[in-house]
Design an enzyme around this catalytic site. Structure first.
Site, PDB file in Angstrom:
ATOM      1  N   CYS A  36     -15.127  -3.350  -0.353  1.00  0.00           N
ATOM      2  CA  CYS A  36     -13.944  -3.474   0.195  1.00  0.00           C
ATOM      3  C   CYS A  36     -13.409  -4.717  -0.612  1.00  0.00           C
ATOM      4  O   CYS A  36     -14.184  -5.452  -1.340  1.00  0.00           O
ATOM      5  CB  CYS A  36     -13.788  -3.899   1.607  1.00  0.00           C
ATOM      6  N   ARG A  44       0.824  -1.086   0.005  1.00  0.00           N
ATOM      7  CA  ARG A  44       0.145  -0.034   0.046  1.00  0.00           C
ATOM      8  C   ARG A  44       1.105   1.181   0.130  1.00  0.00           C
ATOM      9  O   ARG A  44       1.860   1.157   0.631  1.00  0.00           O
ATOM     10  CB  ARG A  44      -0.891   0.208   1.183  1.00  0.00           C
ATOM     11  N   CYS A  64     -16.396  -8.324   6.083  1.00  0.00           N
ATOM     12  CA  CYS A  64     -16.409  -8.752   7.409  1.00  0.00           C
ATOM     13  C   CYS A  64     -16.488  -7.287   8.013  1.00  0.00           C
ATOM     14  O   CYS A  64     -16.802  -6.302   7.516  1.00  0.00           O
ATOM     15  CB  CYS A  64     -15.016  -9.235   7.834  1.00  0.00           C
ATOM     16  N   CYS A  93      -7.961 -10.729   0.848  1.00  0.00           N
ATOM     17  CA  CYS A  93      -7.943 -10.328   2.487  1.00  0.00           C
ATOM     18  C   CYS A  93      -8.149 -11.560   3.378  1.00  0.00           C
ATOM     19  O   CYS A  93      -9.116 -12.414   3.317  1.00  0.00           O
ATOM     20  CB  CYS A  93      -9.294  -9.397   2.645  1.00  0.00           C
ATOM     21  N   ARG A 125      -1.926   6.903   9.370  1.00  0.00           N
ATOM     22  CA  ARG A 125      -1.972   6.446   8.130  1.00  0.00           C
ATOM     23  C   ARG A 125      -2.113   7.580   7.210  1.00  0.00           C
ATOM     24  O   ARG A 125      -2.057   8.745   7.642  1.00  0.00           O
ATOM     25  CB  ARG A 125      -3.130   5.504   8.015  1.00  0.00           C
ATOM     26  N   LYS A 133      -6.133   7.472  12.154  1.00  0.00           N
ATOM     27  CA  LYS A 133      -6.485   7.873  10.844  1.00  0.00           C
ATOM     28  C   LYS A 133      -6.833   9.290  10.617  1.00  0.00           C
ATOM     29  O   LYS A 133      -7.827   9.922  11.686  1.00  0.00           O
ATOM     30  CB  LYS A 133      -7.671   7.057   9.999  1.00  0.00           C
ATOM     31  N   LYS A 174      -3.498   1.612  14.757  1.00  0.00           N
ATOM     32  CA  LYS A 174      -3.665   2.436  13.614  1.00  0.00           C
ATOM     33  C   LYS A 174      -4.518   3.774  13.862  1.00  0.00           C
ATOM     34  O   LYS A 174      -5.142   3.791  14.900  1.00  0.00           O
ATOM     35  CB  LYS A 174      -4.390   1.879  12.323  1.00  0.00           C
ATOM     36  N   CYS A 197     -13.884  -1.715   6.016  1.00  0.00           N
ATOM     37  CA  CYS A 197     -13.010  -1.004   5.319  1.00  0.00           C
ATOM     38  C   CYS A 197     -13.610  -0.196   4.048  1.00  0.00           C
ATOM     39  O   CYS A 197     -13.046   0.664   3.602  1.00  0.00           O
ATOM     40  CB  CYS A 197     -11.835  -2.068   4.470  1.00  0.00           C
TER      41      CYS A 197
END
Ligand code: SRM
Ligand code: SF4
Length: 572
Positions: free
Chosen positions: A437, A81, A482, A443, A150, A218, A216, A486
């Site tokens: 996503c 990424r 899930c 994934c 991120r 954001k 993380k 995302c």
């Protein structure tokens, strides 16, 4: 020993905390294991560190069973990424990404929901070359994943005012300012020599410290009236405030997040809450201090409770604001008024400031590839070869071919037509307002399909949409494989979360402007049940809606879904 002040509030540190602590500022044994040729994978400890370098070890799940039967190791490959604040790429960078995807990846590019590129399918022995080539194009993958700040997003629209380019500059500044300082990335991937006499233990991470963040983090900046970045889904959301055509600062919103775990009500999506206002020259410091609060008080024991939204809820919003103002040594201003009107993209050509043209291309599921009857990747490559402006990846997984001169517009238009590249106008507005996503096959956390399935489901929903005269009705529809969220499912007017293969929880009632979460409507249903529900809901909406009323608002007014302004009610 984990530093006392950073100890998790309610338990021993998680394994990842131990790994980070032992890692010598994100080095671990990555340099060595990437050279090993016995396995195409890497050990789990190094994989945890790898994320901070922008990559995950994955395996092709379509091949998993077959390889297991054949007693082969999983088909290991890496996802990579890119860090690209504000989603802006130059044409030469587009060409590099395209070439790398062909040379080392699976021949496709994924435009992500955070305005950047992902490549899939890179083999271990090609990783270093790939990262080096990305670096040579003046992009990098530092901190694109991992327990750090991120990719910083900002409204991708480059046309409405000079403010947009100013805000883009702030997204870059924030991204750079909040980068980890370790040289691990440069040593492992770019062969940078360690400076003699500087043992890595002395390396200074003034903001993160040796353990980085508990999870993380954001940041997204929205320029009203567009909330394309879903500013309320961010750990730190910044709302640009414009007065007299000048950027006077940002409203600061904290504690948003989309993820949850099925069956665990202590986890939930949440919209960020606005806590005040700061001027542009204060914003770096505000972000830094907020991050240090999460560094010091975030849960380092249980990772699924570690996001900043849970820290805010545990400590209380006011406590966090007080702590922030203590750390700043000054108080935030009062939040300023703003109005959002949508969280999607607008498509096609538009002329903006300085007479430049911008074309927003609909990229279904954010997947850039050459499909049998749609040579999207080749078309974009040909455009990149002659384009002198930029490319802007949107937070809705679309692409703006930006800053095109009137002279170049004709040529680019010819290529758009030649390759049939589309603003999506011949699709329903519902499809143009869709997001999915990645999910299967790459994934590792996917419980159900998303990117590969949503277009197929929409084919069927479009029939219902057409029968009810709703073809031009923008209804945001989002699917994730899930509950991690995302594709920010909880902010789609219709949301689906994968439960098991072919089964989804269905959510309704999010606000069209991204300010209110959806709520659960049906659990664990398959395609036929989904369509049956929509066969009732969409005709009712078509008949009963008030003028200009969005679907998410309608289902609440009609009593189909109870109103919620609080993420805690997401499960009800
Ligand atoms: Fe995500 C994990 C893909 C945006 C919440 N996400 C993953 C991983 C890396 C799976 C994993 O941990 O093994 C997925 C890789 C799949 C693959 O094969 O590529 C993955 N996330 C994506 C992308 C590519 C989805 C897409 O189709 O565009 C997005 C990349 C963004 C980027 O460029 O940085 C992506 N992920 C998001 C968003 C949306 C956003 O940030 O605006 C969210 C919800 C917002 C939030 O963070 O609350 C999101 N991803 C998660 C979570 C749940 C985190 C949580 O604490 O709640 C996970 C799981 C985790 O971290 O353990 C996750
Ligand atoms: Fe994977 Fe779940 Fe994220 Fe989809 S939402 S990419 S299935 S982690």
């Amino acid at each position: 020993m984990v530093n006392q002040i950073l100890r998790a509030p309610d338990g021993p540190p998680s394994d990842v905390e131990e790994i980070k602590e032992r890692s010598k500022y994100l080095r671990g044994t990555l340099k060595e294991v990437m050279l090993d040729r016995i396995s195409a994978g890497i050990p789990d400890d190094d994989n945890r560190l790898m994320k901070h370098h922008g990559s995950y070890l994955q395996d092709d799940r379509d091949l998993r069973n077959e390889r297991q039967k054949q007693k082969l190791e999983p088909a290991y490959q890496f996802m990579l990424r890119v860090r690209m604040p504000g989603g802006v790429a130059q044409p030469h960078q587009w060409l590099v990404m395209d070439e790398l995807a062909q040379k080392y990846g699976n021949g496709t590019l994924k435009l992500t929901t955070r305005e950047t590129f992902q490549m899939h399918g890179i083999l271990k022995w090609n990783m270093k070359k790939t990262i080096q080539e990305i670096h040579a194009s003046l992009l990098d993958t530092i901190a694109a994943c991992g327990d750090v700040n991120r990719n910083v997003m900002c409204t991708s629209n480059p046309y409405q005012s000079e403010i947009h380019s100013e805000v883009y500059e702030w997204s870059k500044r924030l991204s750079d300012y909040l980068l980890p300082r370790t040289r691990a990335y440069h040593e492992i991937w770019l062969d940078e020599e360690k400076v003699a006499g500087t043992p890595e233990v002395e390396e200074i991470e003034p903001m993160y410290g040796p353990l980085y963040l508990p999870r993380k983090f954001k940041i997204g900046i929205a320029v009203p009236p567009s909330n394309d970045v879903d500013v309320f889904s961010q750990d730190l959301g910044l709302i640009a405030i414009i007065e007299d055509n000048k950027l006077i600062g940002f409203n600061v919103a904290i504690g948003g997040g989309m993820g949850m775990s099925h069956g665990d009500k202590a986890t939930y999506p949440q919209v960020a809450k606005v806590i005040g206002f700061c001027t542009p020259d204060q914003v770096l410091e505000v972000a830094e201090k907020i991050i240090t609060i999460q560094r010091d008080y975030g849960n380092r024991s249980v990772r699924k409770y570690a996001r900043f939204k849970y820290t805010v809820d545990r400590l209380g919003l006011q406590t966090v604001v007080n702590e922030l103002e203590n750390r700043l040594g000054w108080s935030l201003g009062e939040a300023k008024p703003y109005v959002f009107d949508h969280n999607g993209d607008r498509y096609g050509w538009v002329q903006g400031i300085q007479g430049k043209w911008h074309f927003t291309l609909f990229v279904e599921g954010g997947r850039v590839a050459d499909f049998e009857d749609y040579k999207l990747m080749t078309g974009l490559r040909e455009i990149a070869k002659i384009h002198k402006g930029d490319f802007r990846l949107t937070a809705n997984q679309n692409l703006i071919i930006g800053n095109v001169t009137s002279m170049k517009k004709r040529k680019i238009n010819e290529l758009l037509e030649l390759y049939g590249l589309t603003d999506g106008r011949h699709f329903s507005a519902l499809r143009r307002s869709s997001m999915a996503c990645v999910a299967l096959p790459t994934c590792g956390l996917a419980m159900a399909e998303a990117e590969r399935y949503l277009p197929v489901l929409i084919d069927k929903i479009e029939t219902i949409v057409d029968e009810n005269g709703l073809r031009n009705e923008e209804i945001t529809i989002r699917m994730t494989g899930c509950p991690n969220g995302c594709a920010r499912h909880a902010l789609g007017e219709i949301g689906f979360i994968g439960k098991a293969v072919g089964k989804y929880n269905m959510y309704l009632g999010a606000a069209f402007d991204g300010s209110r979460l959806s709520k659960i409507y049906r659990e664990n249903i398959g395609e036929e049940e989904i369509l049956n529900e929509l066969r009732v809901l969409l005709p009712r909406y078509a008949k009963e809606r008030l003028e200009g009323e969005h679907f998410g608002d309608y289902v609440i007014r009609a009593g189909i879904i109870k109103a919620t302004t609080d993420g805690m009610n997401f499960h009800d």
